[in-house]
Design a protein around this motif. Structure first.
Motif, PDB file in Angstrom:
ATOM      1  N   ARG A 241       0.862  -1.186   0.000  1.00  0.00           N
ATOM      2  CA  ARG A 241       0.000   0.000   0.000  1.00  0.00           C
ATOM      3  C   ARG A 241       0.892   1.227   0.000  1.00  0.00           C
ATOM      4  O   ARG A 241       1.790   1.360   0.834  1.00  0.00           O
ATOM      5  N   ILE A 242       0.637   2.125  -0.957  1.00  0.00           N
ATOM      6  CA  ILE A 242       1.494   3.285  -1.167  1.00  0.00           C
ATOM      7  C   ILE A 242       0.643   4.545  -1.237  1.00  0.00           C
ATOM      8  O   ILE A 242      -0.393   4.569  -1.924  1.00  0.00           O
ATOM      9  N   LEU A 243       1.079   5.596  -0.523  1.00  0.00           N
ATOM     10  CA  LEU A 243       0.411   6.893  -0.589  1.00  0.00           C
ATOM     11  C   LEU A 243       1.079   7.735  -1.672  1.00  0.00           C
ATOM     12  O   LEU A 243       2.279   8.029  -1.588  1.00  0.00           O
ATOM     13  N   VAL A 251      -4.024   9.323 -11.222  1.00  0.00           N
ATOM     14  CA  VAL A 251      -3.314   8.051 -11.123  1.00  0.00           C
ATOM     15  C   VAL A 251      -4.075   6.953 -11.859  1.00  0.00           C
ATOM     16  O   VAL A 251      -3.470   6.116 -12.545  1.00  0.00           O
ATOM     17  N   ARG A 252      -5.400   6.946 -11.753  1.00  0.00           N
ATOM     18  CA  ARG A 252      -6.182   5.934 -12.468  1.00  0.00           C
ATOM     19  C   ARG A 252      -6.004   6.054 -13.972  1.00  0.00           C
ATOM     20  O   ARG A 252      -6.118   5.060 -14.705  1.00  0.00           O
ATOM     21  N   GLY A 253      -5.746   7.264 -14.456  1.00  0.00           N
ATOM     22  CA  GLY A 253      -5.492   7.447 -15.874  1.00  0.00           C
ATOM     23  C   GLY A 253      -4.164   6.869 -16.315  1.00  0.00           C
ATOM     24  O   GLY A 253      -3.938   6.651 -17.501  1.00  0.00           O
ATOM     25  N   ARG A 254      -3.264   6.611 -15.354  1.00  0.00           N
ATOM     26  CA  ARG A 254      -1.933   6.085 -15.678  1.00  0.00           C
ATOM     27  C   ARG A 254      -1.780   4.610 -15.306  1.00  0.00           C
ATOM     28  O   ARG A 254      -0.862   3.947 -15.811  1.00  0.00           O
ATOM     29  N   ALA A 257      -6.826  -0.600 -14.275  1.00  0.00           N
ATOM     30  CA  ALA A 257      -7.612  -1.122 -13.150  1.00  0.00           C
ATOM     31  C   ALA A 257      -7.265  -2.566 -12.836  1.00  0.00           C
ATOM     32  O   ALA A 257      -7.503  -3.032 -11.714  1.00  0.00           O
ATOM     33  N   THR A 258      -6.707  -3.299 -13.797  1.00  0.00           N
ATOM     34  CA  THR A 258      -6.342  -4.696 -13.562  1.00  0.00           C
ATOM     35  C   THR A 258      -4.996  -4.828 -12.861  1.00  0.00           C
ATOM     36  O   THR A 258      -4.600  -5.933 -12.496  1.00  0.00           O
ATOM     37  N   VAL A 259      -4.284  -3.715 -12.666  1.00  0.00           N
ATOM     38  CA  VAL A 259      -2.947  -3.745 -12.078  1.00  0.00           C
ATOM     39  C   VAL A 259      -2.954  -3.343 -10.611  1.00  0.00           C
ATOM     40  O   VAL A 259      -2.209  -3.890  -9.799  1.00  0.00           O
ATOM     41  N   ALA A 260      -3.798  -2.383 -10.254  1.00  0.00           N
ATOM     42  CA  ALA A 260      -3.807  -1.880  -8.884  1.00  0.00           C
ATOM     43  C   ALA A 260      -5.164  -1.279  -8.554  1.00  0.00           C
ATOM     44  O   ALA A 260      -5.928  -0.900  -9.451  1.00  0.00           O
ATOM     45  N   VAL A 261      -5.436  -1.174  -7.251  1.00  0.00           N
ATOM     46  CA  VAL A 261      -6.625  -0.486  -6.763  1.00  0.00           C
ATOM     47  C   VAL A 261      -6.196   0.892  -6.294  1.00  0.00           C
ATOM     48  O   VAL A 261      -5.262   1.016  -5.488  1.00  0.00           O
ATOM     49  N   LEU A 272      -2.586   3.670  -3.337  1.00  0.00           N
ATOM     50  CA  LEU A 272      -2.505   2.616  -4.351  1.00  0.00           C
ATOM     51  C   LEU A 272      -2.205   1.298  -3.653  1.00  0.00           C
ATOM     52  O   LEU A 272      -1.246   1.208  -2.877  1.00  0.00           O
ATOM     53  N   SER A 273      -3.047   0.289  -3.928  1.00  0.00           N
ATOM     54  CA  SER A 273      -2.833  -1.059  -3.393  1.00  0.00           C
ATOM     55  C   SER A 273      -2.546  -1.996  -4.554  1.00  0.00           C
ATOM     56  O   SER A 273      -3.300  -2.035  -5.532  1.00  0.00           O
ATOM     57  N   ALA A 274      -1.441  -2.721  -4.458  1.00  0.00           N
ATOM     58  CA  ALA A 274      -1.051  -3.621  -5.544  1.00  0.00           C
ATOM     59  C   ALA A 274      -0.328  -4.818  -4.972  1.00  0.00           C
ATOM     60  O   ALA A 274       0.146  -4.802  -3.829  1.00  0.00           O
ATOM     61  N   GLY A 275      -0.240  -5.863  -5.773  1.00  0.00           N
ATOM     62  CA  GLY A 275       0.475  -7.056  -5.377  1.00  0.00           C
ATOM     63  C   GLY A 275       1.500  -7.428  -6.427  1.00  0.00           C
ATOM     64  O   GLY A 275       1.439  -6.960  -7.573  1.00  0.00           O
ATOM     65  N   GLY A 276       2.453  -8.252  -6.054  1.00  0.00           N
ATOM     66  CA  GLY A 276       3.461  -8.681  -7.001  1.00  0.00           C
ATOM     67  C   GLY A 276       4.292  -9.815  -6.457  1.00  0.00           C
ATOM     68  O   GLY A 276       4.314 -10.066  -5.246  1.00  0.00           O
ATOM     69  N   ALA A 277       4.967 -10.536  -7.361  1.00  0.00           N
ATOM     70  CA  ALA A 277       5.864 -11.600  -6.934  1.00  0.00           C
ATOM     71  C   ALA A 277       7.096 -11.020  -6.269  1.00  0.00           C
ATOM     72  O   ALA A 277       7.705 -11.649  -5.390  1.00  0.00           O
ATOM     73  N   ASP A 278       7.477  -9.808  -6.665  1.00  0.00           N
ATOM     74  CA  ASP A 278       8.639  -9.124  -6.093  1.00  0.00           C
ATOM     75  C   ASP A 278       8.241  -7.677  -5.814  1.00  0.00           C
ATOM     76  O   ASP A 278       7.937  -6.922  -6.744  1.00  0.00           O
TER      77      ASP A 278
END
Length: 323
Positions: A241-243, A251-254, A257-261, A272-278
Motif C-alpha cells: 500500500r502506497i500513498l 493516477v487511475r489514468g496512468r 484497473a487490472t494492475v492496482a486499486v 494505491l494497493s497492488a500485489g506482485g511476486a517481487d
C-alpha cells in the motif's frame, strides 16, 4: 376478419414500419392486402398499444414510426435475427467499455426465443469467424448465456472449476454478476460450499448449468471492486500500500484497473494497493509514474524502498563522475 387475423396484420404493419422511414397509406394497403381505411384502423390500434406512429398528410407525407419513451419490440426476419445474434456474440468479446456486458444481456434475451434451426446457424457462422483479439482470453458463449440468465432469474448454478493451481472441483453458487475486464470474464457469485463471495474466471469454468432452485438476494460486495481486488492484489505473495502525492483520477489514468486499486485520500492524494511476486518491481513501477510517494505498508517494503533509493543515488553519482 377473425381477431387472430387482425393481430397478425397489425404485427405485419409494425414490421413494415420498422423497415423504412416513411410509408404511404396506399403502399401499406397494397403490402397488407387491405384497404387504406383498414390501414388507418390498424395504425390506431398500434397507437393504443403505445407505439408512436406519426402521420403526415399531403404529397410526400405518410406514416412513420417515431421515437417513444420505450423501445418497441423489434420484429426480425430469419436473416436479421442471425445477423443480430452473430454480431452480439462478437461484441461479447469486444473492447468497447460497457458493450460486452450489454451484448451478453441482449444475447441472452434473443437466444431464449431464437428457433433451434436459427440457433444452429448462428453457431456455425460464429465458428467460421476469426478475430485478431489482442490478447483476450476466449470463453464459451453458451456458458456466458447460461450464467447471464441465471444472474437475471436468480437461479443457483453448478459448474466445474479449476483454480490457479490446476486443482479441480465442482462448485455450487448463487450467481450475481458477470464482469468483463477487457481481457477476461469473471463471475461474481456466492459460493454455497465455502459460505463466502468468490470470483471465478470463466475460461477456467466448464459444464455450467442452471438449476431450478431460486435464491433470495443477499447483501453483496461491489462486484467490480471485488474482481479488481481479486486480480490486482489478492493473488500475489507480496501486497503493498502506497500513498501517492497525486489525485486518484490522475493516477487511475496512468495505472490500469487490472494492475492496482487506487482509492482517494485526503488533500488530493490517493492510496494505491497492488500485489506482485517481487515488491521491488512494484516500487519501480510506482517510481516511474513520476509522483512523490510514501510506502504505508508493509514495514519491510519501506526498508526496500530506502535501499533502492540509495542504489539509484549511487548509480547517479557514478554516472556524473564518469561524465
Amino acid at each position: 376478419m377473425p381477431e387472430t387475423g387482425t393481430t397478425q396484420r397489425v404485427l405485419r404493419l409494425l414490421a413494415l414500419l420498422q423497415q423504412r422511414p416513411v410509408w404511404t397509406g396506399p403502399e401499406l394497403a397494397g403490402r397488407l392486402g387491405v384497404t387504406v381505411r383498414s390501414v388507418r384502423r390498424d395504425v390506431d390500434r398500434l397507437r393504443d398499444l403505445g407505439y408512436p406512429v406519426n402521420a403526415a398528410p399531403g404529397r410526400g407525407g405518410g406514416y412513420r414510426l417515431g421515437a417513444g419513451k420505450a423501445l418497441p419490440p423489434l420484429l426480425l426476419d430469419d436473416e436479421e435475427a442471425i445477423a443480430t445474434a452473430v454480431s452480439l456474440r462478437l461484441a461479447a468479446g469486444g473492447t468497447v467499455t460497457g458493450a460486452s456486458e450489454a451484448a451478453v444481456r441482449t444475447l441472452a434475451k434473443l437466444d431464449q426465443v431464437l428457433p433451434g434451426r436459427l440457433r444452429a446457424e448462428v453457431r456455425a457462422l460464429q465458428g467460421a469467424i476469426a478475430t485478431l483479439d489482442g490478447g483476450r482470453v476466449e470463453v464459451d458463449a453458451d456458458a456466458l448465456l447460461v450464467l447471464a440468465r441465471a444472474c437475471r432469474d436468480r437461479l443457483r448454478v453448478e459448474f466445474g472449476y479449476a483454480d490457479r493451481t490446476g486443482s479441480a472441483s465442482v462448485r455450487r453458487a448463487e450467481p450475481y454478476r458477470l464482469v468483463a475486464t477487457g481481457r477476461r470474464w469473471y463471475l461474481v457469485a456466492y459460493d454455497l460450499d465455502r459460505a463466502d463471495w468468490r470470483t471465478f474466471r470463466l475460461d477456467r469454468l466448464h459444464d455450467a448449468r442452471a438449476t431450478t432452485f431460486r435464491y433470495r438476494p443477499r447483501d453483496h460486495p461491489d462486484p467490480v471492486a471485488l474482481v479488481q481486488r481479486s486480480i490486482s492484489v489478492a493473488p500475489y505473495p507480496h501486497r503493498v500500500r502506497i500513498l501517492l502525492h497525486a489525485d486518484a483520477a490522475t493516477v487511475r489514468g496512468r495505472v490500469p484497473a487490472t494492475v492496482a486499486v487506487v482509492e482517494p485520500a485526503e488533500e488530493g492524494r490517493c492510496v494505491l494497493s497492488a500485489g506482485g511476486a517481487d515488491p521491488a518491481f512494484v516500487l519501480l513501477h510506482v517510481a516511474l509514474l513520476g509522483f512523490a510517494f510514501e510506502v504505508l505498508e508493509p514495514e519491510e517494503v519501506r526498508g526496500l524502498a530506502a535501499e533502492l533509493g540509495r542504489r539509484l543515488v549511487a548509480a547517479g553519482a557514478v554516472a556524473e563522475s564518469s561524465a
